[in-house]
Motif scaffolding. Structure first.
Motif, mmCIF file in Angstrom:
data_model
loop_
_atom_site.group_PDB
_atom_site.id
_atom_site.type_symbol
_atom_site.label_atom_id
_atom_site.label_comp_id
_atom_site.label_asym_id
_atom_site.label_seq_id
_atom_site.Cartn_x
_atom_site.Cartn_y
_atom_site.Cartn_z
ATOM 1 N N THR A 85 0.733 -1.350 0.229
ATOM 2 C CA THR A 85 -0.055 0.067 -0.002
ATOM 3 C C THR A 85 1.654 1.139 -0.064
ATOM 4 N N ILE A 86 0.377 2.297 0.432
ATOM 5 C CA ILE A 86 0.869 3.164 0.026
ATOM 6 C C ILE A 86 2.463 3.936 1.143
ATOM 7 N N THR B 116 -5.254 -2.638 -2.940
ATOM 8 C CA THR B 116 -6.725 -1.358 -2.747
ATOM 9 C C THR B 116 -5.890 -0.408 -3.119
ATOM 10 N N THR B 117 -4.389 -0.139 -3.250
ATOM 11 C CA THR B 117 -3.543 0.767 -3.866
ATOM 12 C C THR B 117 -4.721 1.541 -5.207
ATOM 13 N N LEU C 140 -7.565 2.661 -4.384
ATOM 14 C CA LEU C 140 -8.226 4.201 -4.111
ATOM 15 C C LEU C 140 -6.993 5.000 -5.426
ATOM 16 N N LEU D 277 -10.891 5.293 -7.257
ATOM 17 C CA LEU D 277 -11.532 6.364 -5.933
ATOM 18 C C LEU D 277 -10.873 7.958 -6.197
ATOM 19 N N ALA D 278 -9.644 8.528 -7.111
ATOM 20 C CA ALA D 278 -9.501 9.253 -6.717
ATOM 21 C C ALA D 278 -10.184 9.930 -8.125
ATOM 22 N N ASP E 190 3.386 0.805 -5.903
ATOM 23 C CA ASP E 190 3.065 1.912 -6.033
ATOM 24 C C ASP E 190 2.329 2.527 -6.644
ATOM 25 N N PHE F 46 -1.520 2.291 -8.443
ATOM 26 C CA PHE F 46 -2.439 3.970 -8.293
ATOM 27 C C PHE F 46 -3.531 3.574 -9.462
ATOM 28 N N TRP G 165 -6.464 4.250 -11.610
ATOM 29 C CA TRP G 165 -7.108 5.846 -11.841
ATOM 30 C C TRP G 165 -7.145 5.392 -13.321
#
Length: 141
Positions: free
Chosen positions: A20-21, A58-59, A62, A65-66, A105, A109, A113
């Protein structure tokens, strides 16, 4: 027997957090546990792979969502912007390299995206992570 479950759980948590982050050292945890010789190596590799893949997804989530909240890619950090460009140009198979330090990571992401297909992304990420952990287990076994 409870100690083994706790230690295996620790490996899972370390692998999840490492993907993750937050920074982590799941490779060192796996190497130590393999070298200790108290555990089935295949089980350790599977646990680390699943934990790390779930952290990566999970990343990825994210990133999804971003993209909904901030649809303009220029709002991303430079590292995430570069990863977005790489994934956009090279395609879904770049997610195989999410196991790489520093950029992994950001690739996860970027995959989220760009809303790359969830199951394909998950499988490709899993394969990369499995390969990395298998090599580590082989080196320290």
């Amino acid at each position: 027997m409870q100690d083994i479950g706790f230690e295996i759980g620790g490996l899972f948590l370390s692998a999840f957090i490492s993907s993750t982050i937050a920074p982590g050292g799941s490779e060192a945890v796996l190497a130590y546990m393999v070298a200790a010789g108290h555990y089935q190596v295949g089980l350790l590799v599977i646990v680390a792979t699943i934990g790390n893949t779930l952290g990566a997804m999970t990343t990825w989530g994210l990133g999804v969502l971003a993209a909904k909240k901030f649809p303009v890619a220029t709002l991303l950090s430079e590292k995430k912007q570069k990863a977005l460009d790489v994934v956009r140009k090279k395609g879904i198979w770049t997610l195989f390299f999410t196991w790489l330090p520093v950029v992994g990571d950001a690739l996860c992401f970027a995959g989220g995206w760009l809303k790359l297909p969830f199951f394909q992304a998950c499988l490709i990420i899993l394969l990369g992570k499995l390969g990395r952990y298998a090599v580590i287990a082989w080196m320290f076994g």
